[in-house]
Each structure stands twice: as structure tokens, then as C-alpha cells.
Design an enzyme around this catalytic site. Structure first.
Site, PDB file in Angstrom:
ATOM      1  N   GLY A 122       0.828  -1.206   0.000  1.00 20.41           N
ATOM      2  CA  GLY A 122       0.000   0.000   0.000  1.00 20.41           C
ATOM      3  C   GLY A 122       0.864   1.260   0.000  1.00 20.41           C
ATOM      4  O   GLY A 122       2.036   1.222  -0.389  1.00 20.41           O
ATOM      5  N   ASP A 147      -8.088  -1.373   2.536  1.00 15.71           N
ATOM      6  CA  ASP A 147      -8.658  -0.041   2.785  1.00 15.71           C
ATOM      7  C   ASP A 147      -9.114   0.644   1.500  1.00 15.71           C
ATOM      8  O   ASP A 147      -9.898   1.597   1.555  1.00 15.71           O
ATOM      9  CB  ASP A 147      -7.624   0.859   3.485  1.00 15.71           C
ATOM     10  CG  ASP A 147      -7.071   0.236   4.756  1.00 15.71           C
ATOM     11  OD1 ASP A 147      -7.743  -0.643   5.322  1.00 15.71           O
ATOM     12  OD2 ASP A 147      -5.966   0.633   5.180  1.00 15.71           O
ATOM     13  N   MET A 189     -12.355  -1.975   9.594  1.00 11.62           N
ATOM     14  CA  MET A 189     -11.040  -1.334   9.421  1.00 11.62           C
ATOM     15  C   MET A 189     -11.117  -0.267   8.326  1.00 11.62           C
ATOM     16  O   MET A 189     -12.201   0.084   7.873  1.00 11.62           O
ATOM     17  CB  MET A 189      -9.993  -2.391   9.085  1.00 11.62           C
ATOM     18  CG  MET A 189      -9.487  -3.152  10.291  1.00 11.62           C
ATOM     19  SD  MET A 189      -8.117  -4.215   9.833  1.00 11.62           S
ATOM     20  CE  MET A 189      -7.399  -4.548  11.440  1.00 11.62           C
ATOM     21  N   GLY A 190      -9.962   0.194   7.884  1.00 17.90           N
ATOM     22  CA  GLY A 190      -9.938   1.174   6.794  1.00 17.90           C
ATOM     23  C   GLY A 190      -9.087   2.395   7.076  1.00 17.90           C
ATOM     24  O   GLY A 190      -9.008   3.296   6.256  1.00 17.90           O
ATOM     25  N   GLU A 242     -13.286   2.346  11.792  1.00 20.78           N
ATOM     26  CA  GLU A 242     -12.384   2.537  12.938  1.00 20.78           C
ATOM     27  C   GLU A 242     -11.890   3.986  13.029  1.00 20.78           C
ATOM     28  O   GLU A 242     -11.559   4.463  14.115  1.00 20.78           O
ATOM     29  CB  GLU A 242     -11.180   1.580  12.850  1.00 20.78           C
ATOM     30  CG  GLU A 242     -10.309   1.808  11.608  1.00 20.78           C
ATOM     31  CD  GLU A 242      -9.143   0.846  11.494  1.00 20.78           C
ATOM     32  OE1 GLU A 242      -8.976  -0.023  12.376  1.00 20.78           O
ATOM     33  OE2 GLU A 242      -8.383   0.956  10.508  1.00 20.78           O
TER      34      GLU A 242
HETATM   35  O1  F6P Z   1      -4.050  -0.881   6.194  1.00 18.44           O
HETATM   36  C1  F6P Z   1      -4.636  -2.105   6.517  1.00 18.44           C
HETATM   37  C2  F6P Z   1      -5.065  -2.140   7.955  1.00 18.44           C
HETATM   38  O2  F6P Z   1      -5.702  -3.367   8.196  1.00 18.44           O
HETATM   39  C3  F6P Z   1      -5.937  -0.973   8.398  1.00 18.44           C
HETATM   40  O3  F6P Z   1      -7.274  -1.104   7.966  1.00 18.44           O
HETATM   41  C4  F6P Z   1      -5.742  -1.019   9.889  1.00 18.44           C
HETATM   42  O4  F6P Z   1      -5.985   0.235  10.478  1.00 18.44           O
HETATM   43  C5  F6P Z   1      -4.294  -1.392  10.019  1.00 18.44           C
HETATM   44  O5  F6P Z   1      -3.932  -2.052   8.818  1.00 18.44           O
HETATM   45  C6  F6P Z   1      -4.003  -2.295  11.191  1.00 18.44           C
HETATM   46  O6  F6P Z   1      -2.630  -2.479  11.266  1.00 18.44           O
HETATM   47  P1  F6P Z   1      -1.950  -3.607  12.175  1.00 18.44           P
HETATM   48  O7  F6P Z   1      -2.058  -4.913  11.435  1.00 18.44           O
HETATM   49  O8  F6P Z   1      -0.549  -3.138  12.303  1.00 18.44           O
HETATM   50  O9  F6P Z   1      -2.706  -3.663  13.458  1.00 18.44           O
END
Ligand code: F6P
Length: 390
Positions: A122, A147, A189-190, A242
Site C-alpha cells: 500500500g 482499505d 477497518m480502513g 475505525e
Molecule cells: O491498512 C490495513 C489495515 O488493516 C488498516 O485497515 C488497519 O488500520 C491497520 O492495517 C491495522 O494495522 P496492524 O495490522 O498493524 O494492526
């Protein structure tokens, strides 16, 4: 930028959070490289961490077969290993020590005799790739994220599968909401983009959809739940991103991860809202945080096709010498843009996006205002505080 250089040996890595369809891209990249162009392929383990630590293994037709439908990434991933700011130790008083190890990474790239690095990730991974380019590491990007917030690209692979997962969760939650006459919140998420929540919310017919791009008013949210109860629908489902936050207020942070280029880990807004609605509207509320469930599982057919197309197209960029670019989909067509154009940027939901109008049009509350009258379910007549019954 077109170049006459030819690639013979490429490296592939997956960076950032995992996502359904990563293995489908790895497979497409490796098979296209080997079968269509006769290139050698090196799989780099755990994203940029493998480049820093020198961990890799050759990819071939055998170890990239039978992985198309598998979740996660056979290469492993990391969202902490930024070569420009890599944690190398701790001071005696417990403070982290960060170093720029980009030169070490460039040496490793050349020691492995690689010509191009295919980076699947990403905006954070593309930012890492953009930093490597001036150090003599040509990169080609493939857009990944649940996302769907990568600049200049719609859609990223993995997004559709996550929408399916979140929709399924909202569908299941609605039965409990209806049976127990509750307000049920599902947190998706997002990060700071509401795409995932908006799509899943519309697909599941959520009564209230809260996204980061449209800050909510808790009074409006509570009023909408109450109005539904008064007018015959004794339950409400709420899809909440979130990253959703109140007007003039802050996001809810679950934890900080200072080693990560994206240190703010969002989470918990659904529980905050649940307590506020219960207090304001005196309704029974429950919150469910979907979390990493949305990143797991087998990619849906749409994502498998998209991932395969992206992987195949990335190899066309590699062999055409169109390096330092990322494959993207625009208006349903594959094209590419410079990696620097997407690095560290986020594509948010524009408030005038047609999906917002659609949601409002079917009576969904977006948390900022109540702009549709409710229908009395027993008579089919409009009846709410803003419309007279006759
Ligand atoms: O970017 C993808 C994502 O899943 C987001 O939607 C979320 O806020 C973040 O990564 C969570 O990150 P981690 O896996 O480090 O908790």
C-alpha cells in the site's frame, strides 16, 4: 519513463499489512516472469526486512503453484521495516535507536544481482520503494490494501474480499439486533478512509453508516436510533469505520506502534459510541470489532482475477523498462502512475461521492444529520419529527 535497460532477474516482496490476494499476485508475477519472459525470480522474505537482513529464496513454478486461493503471503510481510528509519537497538535508558540502512539495502540488492524490485503493498510500502529508487533500486509497484485508499487506483486487490467479510458480519449481527431489539454496532477497518465501511454498510443495509470523512454528531446518531424505535423498528444496525470521529473531535486510538511508519493504530470507536448511545437514548447497545478477520481468508473470485491481472501487468512494466511505476486500475482499465505519486498519500471518500447520495437516498443516516423521514412500518406512511403524518 521508458528505458532500454533489460531485466533478467527480479526480486518480489510483500510489504505492510497482509491482505487477501497477495499470493495470487506472487503467483502471477512469478509465472509471468518465468513462462512469458524467461526471467529469474527471487522471493524476499518479510517485506523490506528481508532486504535489510538478507533473507530470500528463489521462486519457481513449483513453489508458486497451488497458492492462488490461499490467504496471507507465502513471503511473509512486515509493516515496521522502513530502511530509512530502521530500529537497530535500544539506548541504556530504554530509548529506541533508529538508523538509515538504505545503503545496506542497496548493497544487498546488487549482491543478489537483481535488476528490478516488484513491491506489492500500500502507500507505506510505496513510500519505502520511492526512497529506494534514488539509491539505484528500480521498483515496480502492485497496489494492495483492504482499505482501498491508494491514490490514483480504484480498486486495490483485497478490498472486495474484505467488503464481503464485513457485509457477512453485518448481516449476522442484524439478526441479533432484531431479536433482542438492540442497537448493534460493527466496527470495520480502513484507517482514515471509509471505503470499506461504506460499501459493506450499503451492501448490508446498515441503518447508520459512520465514516471518517463525515464526522458524526452523537445527538443525531442517538436520535436516529430512538426515532426508529418509536416508529416501529425496535432495532438499529450501525456500520462504523475505525477512523470515524465526532464533529470537532478526535479518532479513537487503540495503541501506538512507534517502530511502524504508520504508528497510530485505530480501534475502539464502536465501544465508545455504544456507551454514549446507551447513555443518551437509553437503548441496549452492543459493539463488535471485526479487526484482522477482515484481512484473512481466501480471496473472492473478483480479487483473484484482479490480483492476477495486476501481477501480470507488473511484469509488462518490468520488461518494457517502465520502472519506478505502479500498476493501477482507472475507469476499469489497467494503466500505471509513478510510484512517487502514490507514496504516503491516501485516497479518501469525497463527501459528494455518488455512494454517499445513494446511502442518504435510501434513508441511511450518515451521522451528521437526519435528512430522510422515517416510514411507519405498520401503515407505510411517512411519520417522523420532520414530516406531518398527512
Ligand atoms: O491498512 C490495513 C489495515 O488493516 C488498516 O485497515 C488497519 O488500520 C491497520 O492495517 C491495522 O494495522 P496492524 O495490522 O498493524 O494492526
Amino acid at each position: 519513463m521508458a528505458t532500454t535497460l533489460r531485466a533478467r532477474r527480479i526480486g518480489v516482496l510483500t510489504g505492510g499489512g497482509d491482505c487477501p490476494g497477495l499470493n495470487a499476485v506472487i503467483r502471477a508475477v512469478a509465472k509471468t516472469a518465468i513462462l512469458e519472459h524467461g526471467l529469474e525470480v527471487l522471493g524476499i522474505q518479510d517485506g523490506f526486512l528481508g532486504l535489510i537482513q538478507g533473507r530470500s529464496y528463489p521462486l519457481n513454478l513449483r513453489n508458486t503453484s497451488n497458492i492462488l486461493d490461499r490467504g496471507g503471503t507465502i513471503l511473509g510481510s512486515s509493516n515496521k521495516a522502513d530502511p530509512e528509519r530502521y530500529r537497530t537497538g535500544t539506548t541504556p535508558d530504554g530509548q529506541p535507536i533508529y538508523e538509515n540502512v538504505t545503503d545496506r539495502v542497496a548493497k544487498q540488492f546488487h549482491d543478489w544481482k537483481l535488476d528490478v524490485l516488484v513491491c506489492i503493498g500500500g502507500d507505506g510500502t510505496m513510500s519505502g520503494a520511492a526512497n529506494l529508487i534514488p539509491h539505484g533500486i528500480p521498483c515496480v509497484g502492485v497496489p494492495k490494501t483492504i482499505d482501498n485508499d491508494l491514490m490514483h487506483c480504484d480498486p486495490t486487490f483485497g478490498f472486495q474480499t474484505a467488503v464481503n467479510t464485513a457485509t457477512d458480519a453485518l448481516d449476522r449481527i442484524r439478526t441479533t439486533a432484531a431479536s433482542h431489539h438492540r442497537v448493534m454496532l460493527v466496527e470495520t477497518m480502513g484507517r482514515n478512509a471509509g471505503w470499506l465501511n461504506l460499501h459493506a454498510g450499503i451492501a448490508a443495509g446498515a441503518d447508520i453508516i459512520l465514516i471518517p470523512e463525515i464526522p458524526y454528531d452523537i445527538e443525531v446518531v442517538a436520535d436516529f436510533c430512538l426515532m426508529r424505535t418509536r416508529h416501529g423498528r425496535a432495532f438499529t444496525t450501525i456500520a462504523v469505520s475505525e477512523g470515524a470521529h465526532p464533529i470537532g473531535g478526535q479518532v479513537t486510538i487503540q495503541q501506538m506502534d512507534y517502530d511502524s511508519p504508520d504508528p497510530v493504530k485505530l480501534g475502539g470507536v464502536s465501544q465508545v459510541l455504544s456507551e454514549q448511545i446507551a447513555k443518551t437514548a437509553h437503548l441496549q447497545c452492543r459493539a463488535t470489532v471485526l479487526g484482522h478477520v477482515q484481512r484473512g481468508g481466501t480471496p473472492c473470485p473478483f480479487d483473484r482475477v484482479l490480483a492476477t491481472r495486476y501481477g501480470h501487468e507488473a511484469l509488462q512494466l518490468v520488461v518494457r523498462g517502465e520502472w519506478d511505476r505502479i500498476v493501477v486500475m482507472q475507469d476499469g482499465r489497467l494503466t500505471s502512475v509513478p510510484i512517487t505519486e502514490v507514496a504516503n498519500k491516501q485516497r479518501l471518500v469525497p463527501p459528494d461521492h455518488p455512494l454517499i447520495a445513494t446511502a442518504r437516498g435510501v434513508g441511511t443516516c450518515l451521522g451528521d444529520k437526519i435528512d430522510s423521514c422515517l416510514i411507519r412500518w405498520d401503515t407505510g406512511q411517512p411519520q417522523c419529527d420532520c414530516v406531518s403524518a398527512d
